[in-house]
Design a protein around this motif. Structure first.
Motif, short mmCIF file in Angstrom:
data_model
loop_
_atom_site.label_atom_id
_atom_site.label_comp_id
_atom_site.label_asym_id
_atom_site.label_seq_id
_atom_site.Cartn_x
_atom_site.Cartn_y
_atom_site.Cartn_z
N PRO A 145 69.71 -10.94 60.35
CA PRO A 145 68.92 -11.87 60.27
C PRO A 145 67.60 -11.29 60.40
CG PRO A 145 69.93 -13.09 61.72
CD PRO A 145 70.37 -11.76 61.74
N GLU A 146 67.26 -11.06 61.71
CA GLU A 146 65.04 -10.30 61.62
C GLU A 146 65.42 -9.00 61.39
OE1 GLU A 146 68.18 -11.99 64.30
OE2 GLU A 146 66.95 -13.42 64.51
N ILE A 147 66.02 -7.71 61.30
CA ILE A 147 65.63 -6.46 60.22
C ILE A 147 65.58 -7.22 58.90
CG2 ILE A 147 67.12 -4.59 59.54
CD1 ILE A 147 68.18 -4.60 62.32
N LEU A 148 66.51 -8.08 58.34
CA LEU A 148 66.48 -8.62 57.34
C LEU A 148 65.54 -9.71 56.87
CD1 LEU A 148 70.53 -10.16 56.48
CD2 LEU A 148 69.80 -8.28 55.51
N SER A 149 64.59 -9.78 58.00
CA SER A 149 63.70 -10.95 57.04
C SER A 149 62.43 -10.29 57.21
CB SER A 149 63.50 -12.23 58.80
OG SER A 149 62.17 -11.10 59.93
N PHE A 181 55.10 -10.62 50.01
CA PHE A 181 54.74 -11.43 48.88
C PHE A 181 56.25 -11.48 47.90
CE2 PHE A 181 53.94 -7.42 47.60
CZ PHE A 181 54.57 -7.61 46.48
N GLY A 182 55.55 -12.91 47.12
CA GLY A 182 56.98 -13.07 46.43
C GLY A 182 56.49 -12.92 44.43
N VAL A 183 58.09 -12.94 43.91
CA VAL A 183 57.79 -12.63 42.58
C VAL A 183 58.55 -13.36 41.89
CG1 VAL A 183 57.45 -11.77 40.12
CG2 VAL A 183 56.20 -10.43 42.26
N MET A 184 58.62 -14.43 40.90
CA MET A 184 59.64 -14.81 40.15
C MET A 184 59.68 -14.41 39.02
SD MET A 184 61.34 -18.64 39.57
CE MET A 184 60.52 -19.44 42.01
N PHE A 185 60.93 -14.85 38.73
CA PHE A 185 61.27 -14.02 37.26
C PHE A 185 62.25 -14.37 36.61
CE2 PHE A 185 60.29 -9.81 40.00
CZ PHE A 185 59.84 -9.12 39.12
N PHE A 186 62.08 -14.67 35.40
CA PHE A 186 62.82 -15.44 34.08
C PHE A 186 63.26 -14.71 33.40
CE2 PHE A 186 59.37 -18.77 36.06
CZ PHE A 186 61.07 -19.15 36.52
N TYR A 187 64.90 -15.08 32.93
CA TYR A 187 65.19 -13.54 31.76
C TYR A 187 65.46 -14.87 31.01
CZ TYR A 187 69.44 -10.71 29.57
OH TYR A 187 69.93 -10.15 28.74
N VAL A 228 59.49 -8.94 48.60
CA VAL A 228 58.58 -7.94 48.70
C VAL A 228 57.75 -7.87 50.43
CG1 VAL A 228 57.27 -5.69 47.91
CG2 VAL A 228 58.41 -7.21 46.47
N ASN A 229 58.51 -7.13 50.75
CA ASN A 229 57.50 -6.75 52.53
C ASN A 229 57.12 -5.73 52.74
OD1 ASN A 229 58.48 -8.93 54.48
ND2 ASN A 229 60.62 -8.72 53.87
N ASP A 230 58.04 -4.33 51.54
CA ASP A 230 57.57 -3.04 51.89
C ASP A 230 57.86 -2.66 50.24
OD1 ASP A 230 57.27 -0.45 51.92
OD2 ASP A 230 59.17 -0.19 52.66
N PRO A 231 56.33 -2.78 49.01
CA PRO A 231 55.94 -2.27 48.68
C PRO A 231 56.91 -1.14 47.95
CG PRO A 231 53.46 -2.61 49.13
CD PRO A 231 55.11 -3.52 50.32
N LYS A 232 56.63 -0.10 48.50
CA LYS A 232 56.49 1.92 48.43
C LYS A 232 58.17 1.53 48.53
CE LYS A 232 52.86 2.84 50.26
NZ LYS A 232 51.67 3.61 52.05
N GLU A 233 58.65 1.08 48.64
CA GLU A 233 60.56 1.18 48.86
C GLU A 233 61.45 1.29 47.42
OE1 GLU A 233 64.58 -0.56 50.89
OE2 GLU A 233 63.18 -2.58 49.32
N SER A 234 61.68 2.20 47.20
CA SER A 234 62.23 2.37 45.98
C SER A 234 63.02 2.18 44.68
CB SER A 234 62.77 4.47 45.67
OG SER A 234 64.08 3.89 46.53
N ASP A 235 63.82 0.47 45.34
CA ASP A 235 64.14 -0.36 44.95
C ASP A 235 63.33 -1.35 44.45
OD1 ASP A 235 67.27 0.51 46.89
OD2 ASP A 235 66.20 1.17 47.56
#
Length: 558
Positions: free
Chosen positions: A408-412, A472-478, A540-547
């Protein structure tokens, strides 16, 4: 010379001495037997506790298709080529336990005298059944996987699909290639007649009302535990959840049915105890079941009784569907000091009755999605993660998350995409009225929610450990007909700001300070009617990750 009276007296004395001696001898033997039994019980308890305390953060279920569907282009067959397909790749992961399936009820790829061998030739243009290739080498898949596992530091379980019904398509003129001879010989053991449509099940499932079926289950498990060096057995009730005919026909299991199955599990537990003492190390018993005690009870699984009597060691909760937040089963298992693992099955967001599908950017079966699910489960208090039906270890996303979801630490510190719902299968497919036990909302593109004008929709979304430093977080509505100007969105009671609309995706900014580990509440207050197809929260913790690149572009962050 003794007279008759004196002889009788002497005989009586001898009889008394003999009876006394025999009684004392019996008492001593009985005491010794009791002491030995007590010592054996103590030894088993110690062995079991040692095994349970073993580090086991990720359990990987291998469905055995690396044998049943061995690639034609990997011929000629060899054991090394077999390992290279799947099992050997686990050496580069953080998986601790392999739960290996060698077949279904009664039909096995391992060597068996109790069941039937799955050695019959079967091939397609791309695959062959390689069971016979193992036999030519005087071995079998389970034997080889056990050796590989122990040589490479893995714990190894045998997984048995209790009532797999992929064979329901069998017809006499178009036979299923792995049709069980037992089913042909004893059609009365089945839930229905060939091809029969049943309201809550499939005709080809075996009916556990029959003592012969229950006894066969015990024999199948006993044979493996006695003949193979496995560390545990997984009884997979989710494949499939058909146990008793009365439930398949629309009723509920009663005390009689639950007692039948509980007695069977008790026998299996007692057998694992004997084998553990004989081998000098524990053989654990795990069960994969729905994450609801009352739901289990109505299909015939008295899970609370099993935990109370300590006849199961590990519970894997969840499969085709989830009915509760993770802390529900965690608390239920803690009450009886039983280990609990989160069963993560691959999402199947599709329907034969709907053309809707997931938005191309809001996909659950991704690295971001599995990170999120694992993080939520760890936050709920589970003892580890169980992965099912994610067998293609050549896929980069699987390689990556199998090195991350154990902590859980890595995932955070990782990027994640959380959803309100990850699975859409209905518990009502297996139990009449089963949907009443769902305590989680259902929101997917094939199960949308429509808001009325001047209405509020409140939805829970669960998160793992929150890392507030950079996130930071972004909430998406489809939604195709959402009107942002008519919509107010709150997270945990605080209004969040609209960002942008990109096609059918509408995004809102979510400051990390508003989020918390575990349960979070999203409120949508709308002045107009619209249909919500999906909702996801990107952390998002790493905005540079391609995913996350395309998602950040969709919300204007890139």
């Amino acid at each position: 010379m003794l007279n008759c009276k004196e002889k009788f007296k002497v005989l009586n004395n001898f009889s008394f001495i003999f009876v006394l001696s025999a009684t004392l001898s019996w008492n001593l033997s009985s005491q010794e037997a009791t002491q030995k039994t007590s010592a054996a019980k103590t030894e088993y308890s110690e062995l079991r506790q040692q095994a349970l305390e073993r580090h086991r953060a990720i359990i990987f279920n291998d469905d055995g298709d690396d044998v049943r569907a061995y690639p034609q282009d990997k011929l000629p067959f060899s054991i090394d080529k077999f390992f290279e397909l799947r099992i050997a790749k686990l050496k580069d992961s953080h998986v601790n336990t392999i739960s290996y399936s060698t077949g279904t009820f009664g039909l096995f790829m391992h060597s068996t005298k109790v069941g039937e061998s799955m050695s019959q030739p079967h091939s397609t243009s791309k695959y062959i059944n390689a069971t016979s290739e193992f036999i030519k080498l005087k071995t079998d898949p389970l034997k080889e996987v056990v050796k590989f596992a122990h040589a490479n530091g893995f714990e190894i379980w045998w997984s048995l699909r209790i009532n797999d019904t992929h064979d329901f398509v069998h017809r006499p003129d178009k036979p299923w290639p792995y049709w069980l001879k037992l089913k042909e010989k004893h059609p009365e053991y089945l839930m229905g007649e060939c091809g029969q449509q049943l309201p809550f099940g499939r005709w080809s499932a075996v009916n556990f009302e029959y003592p012969e079926i229950r006894e066969l289950l015990v024999k199948y498990v006993s044979e493996v535990c006695e003949n193979y060096d496995v560390d545990g057995v997984e009884l997979d009730f989710f494949r499939h959840l058909y146990l008793f005919k009365k439930v398949v026909l629309g009723g509920q299991a009663g005390d009689l049915e639950r007692a039948m199955l509980s007695e069977t599990i008790q026998k299996i537990h007692d057998m694992t105890e004997r084998v553990s003492i004989k081998k000098g190390r524990a053989v654990l018993l795990a069960v994969r079941v729905p994450d609801s005690i009352p739901y289990c009870k109505e299909i015939g699984i008295d899970l609370e009784h099993w935990m109370q009597k300590k006849i199961v060691d590990i519970i894997i909760a969840g499969g085709y569907f989830n009915l509760n937040a993770w802390d529900y089963m965690v608390n239920a298992c803690r009450k009886y000091n039983v280990k609990i693992y989160a069963g993560l099955e691959e999402p199947r967001i599709r329907s034969y009755h709907s053309k809707e599908k997931e938005h191309e950017l809001l996909l659950r079966r991704t690295l971001l999605g599995y990170r999120a699910r694992a993080a939520e489960a760890w936050a709920g208090g589970v003892g580890g993660i169980y992965i099912f039906n994610e067998a293609d270890l050549n896929k980069l996303r699987i390689k990556r998350y199998l090195c991350e979801i154990d902590s859980p630490e890595i995932l955070s510190t990782k990027n994640k995409l959380h959803f309100v719902s990850y699975l859409k299968a209905s518990p009502g497919n297996y139990l009449k009225g089963g949907v009443q036990y769902r305590n989680l909302p259902l929101l997917t593109p094939v199960t949308p929610i429509t808001l009325s004008p001047q209405s509020t929709l409140s939805l829970p979304i669960y998160l793992g450990k929150i890392n507030n430093d950079k996130m930071f977080g972004v909430m998406f509505f489809y939604s195709r007909n959402i009107v942002p100007s008519d919509l107010t969105v709150k997270i945990n009671g605080e209004i969040i700001d609209f960002m942008t609309r990109d096609g059918d995706l509408t995004s809102y900014s979510v400051p990390a300070k508003l989020l918390k580990t575990g349960h979070n509440q999203v409120d949508l207050i709308s002045n107009t009617s619209f249909t919500l197809l999906d909702l996801a929260l990107l952390l998002v913790n790493d905005p540079k990750e391609s995913d996350v690149e395309l998602l950040l572009k969709a919300c204007g962050k890139l």
